[in-house]
Design a protein around this motif. Structure first.
Motif, mmCIF file in Angstrom:
data_model
loop_
_atom_site.group_PDB
_atom_site.id
_atom_site.type_symbol
_atom_site.label_atom_id
_atom_site.label_comp_id
_atom_site.label_asym_id
_atom_site.label_seq_id
_atom_site.Cartn_x
_atom_site.Cartn_y
_atom_site.Cartn_z
ATOM 1 N N GLY A 1 0.897 -1.454 -0.358
ATOM 2 C CA GLY A 1 0.293 0.013 -0.294
ATOM 3 C C GLY A 1 0.918 0.857 0.079
ATOM 4 O O GLY A 1 0.452 2.458 -0.079
ATOM 5 N N TRP A 2 1.547 1.459 0.510
ATOM 6 C CA TRP A 2 2.791 2.360 0.425
ATOM 7 C C TRP A 2 3.299 2.505 -0.733
ATOM 8 O O TRP A 2 3.275 3.682 -0.841
ATOM 9 N N HIS A 3 3.983 1.690 -0.899
ATOM 10 C CA HIS A 3 4.297 1.594 -2.858
ATOM 11 C C HIS A 3 3.203 3.012 -3.561
ATOM 12 O O HIS A 3 3.832 3.452 -3.939
ATOM 13 N N ARG A 4 2.484 1.628 -3.984
ATOM 14 C CA ARG A 4 1.009 2.124 -4.505
ATOM 15 C C ARG A 4 0.842 4.034 -4.169
ATOM 16 O O ARG A 4 0.993 4.485 -4.748
ATOM 17 N N ASP A 5 1.172 4.082 -2.769
ATOM 18 C CA ASP A 5 0.858 5.550 -2.455
ATOM 19 C C ASP A 5 1.672 6.238 -3.048
ATOM 20 O O ASP A 5 1.872 7.425 -3.336
ATOM 21 N N PHE A 6 3.714 5.356 -2.629
ATOM 22 C CA PHE A 6 4.588 6.390 -3.314
ATOM 23 C C PHE A 6 4.621 6.889 -5.057
ATOM 24 O O PHE A 6 5.059 8.052 -5.032
ATOM 25 N N ALA A 7 3.756 5.919 -5.402
ATOM 26 C CA ALA A 7 3.622 6.199 -7.220
ATOM 27 C C ALA A 7 2.766 7.365 -7.145
ATOM 28 O O ALA A 7 3.216 8.226 -7.775
ATOM 29 N N ASP A 8 1.733 7.457 -6.302
ATOM 30 C CA ASP A 8 1.242 8.470 -6.726
ATOM 31 C C ASP A 8 1.718 9.666 -6.512
ATOM 32 O O ASP A 8 1.724 11.002 -6.958
ATOM 33 N N ALA A 9 2.548 9.570 -5.280
ATOM 34 C CA ALA A 9 3.492 10.851 -4.539
ATOM 35 C C ALA A 9 4.460 11.466 -5.251
ATOM 36 O O ALA A 9 4.624 12.668 -5.769
ATOM 37 N N ARG A 10 5.370 10.820 -5.848
ATOM 38 C CA ARG A 10 5.939 11.103 -7.307
ATOM 39 C C ARG A 10 5.533 11.438 -7.876
ATOM 40 O O ARG A 10 5.963 12.554 -8.718
ATOM 41 N N GLN A 11 4.431 11.334 -8.619
ATOM 42 C CA GLN A 11 4.332 11.941 -9.570
ATOM 43 C C GLN A 11 3.563 13.356 -9.274
ATOM 44 O O GLN A 11 3.155 14.164 -9.978
ATOM 45 N N ARG A 12 3.349 13.244 -7.916
ATOM 46 C CA ARG A 12 2.248 15.097 -7.141
ATOM 47 C C ARG A 12 4.198 15.910 -7.655
ATOM 48 O O ARG A 12 3.995 16.890 -7.640
ATOM 49 N N LEU A 13 5.031 15.113 -6.794
ATOM 50 C CA LEU A 13 5.650 15.873 -6.550
ATOM 51 C C LEU A 13 6.767 16.615 -8.271
ATOM 52 O O LEU A 13 7.169 17.504 -8.142
ATOM 53 N N ARG A 14 6.310 15.846 -8.854
ATOM 54 C CA ARG A 14 7.302 16.270 -10.143
ATOM 55 C C ARG A 14 6.161 17.171 -10.515
ATOM 56 O O ARG A 14 6.272 18.335 -11.566
ATOM 57 N N ASP A 15 5.203 17.103 -10.407
ATOM 58 C CA ASP A 15 3.732 17.580 -10.972
ATOM 59 C C ASP A 15 3.822 19.012 -10.665
ATOM 60 O O ASP A 15 4.369 20.514 -11.190
ATOM 61 N N TRP A 16 4.903 19.330 -9.063
ATOM 62 C CA TRP A 16 5.176 20.270 -8.243
ATOM 63 C C TRP A 16 6.650 20.803 -9.086
ATOM 64 O O TRP A 16 6.512 22.404 -8.870
#
Length: 138
Positions: free
Chosen positions: A114-129
């Motif tokens: 679950g952490w790795h799934r959420d980490f994938a989402d977080a990486r995209q948000r970080l890239r976007d910012w």
């Protein structure tokens, strides 16, 4: 030999497999770190005292360095001066708390996925910012 190819006169080998025997894996018996009484709560950076903030920043910075190295994250995900940008430090702080909870020895065995799934989402948000305001991340 497997049971299917073993000669009929051979007895099965009942000795423990050293690759699966926990006593043969010293790294599994080392200090696993502190076992928390309960998972850590989120950090509200606006409410920390100076001493609490210093400790939290040092811990977060150490973890972010580990995260970058372990997952080979580029500067387009976590730029060198990430700590100067509130959106990044709040995201990384939340991700760190999530990681601490997911990898706690008392946690459910499926929590890391679950952490790795959420980490994938977080990486995209970080890239976007970072991409959305690249002038600030120089």
């Amino acid at each position: 030999m497997s049971d299917h190819t073993r000669a009929p006169s051979e007895e099965p080998d009942d000795r423990p497999d050293p690759d699966l025997d926990p006593t043969s894996m010293p790294e599994m018996h080392g200090d696993l770190g502190p076992v928390l009484e309960e998972p850590p709560g989120p950090i509200n950076w606006n409410l920390l005292t100076a001493d609490e903030a210093e400790h939290a920043w040092l811990e977060l910075n150490q973890w972010v360095n580990w995260l970058r190295s372990t997952y080979g994250l580029s500067t387009s995900v976590i730029p060198p001066m990430w700590h100067r940008h509130p959106e990044l430090h709040w995201e990384l702080s939340a991700l760190h708390t999530h990681w601490l909870s997911a990898f706690d020895p008392q946690q459910n065995g499926s929590a890391p996925i679950g952490w790795h799934r959420d980490f994938a989402d977080a990486r995209q948000r970080l890239r976007d910012w970072v991409a959305g305001d690249c002038r600030r991340f120089g």
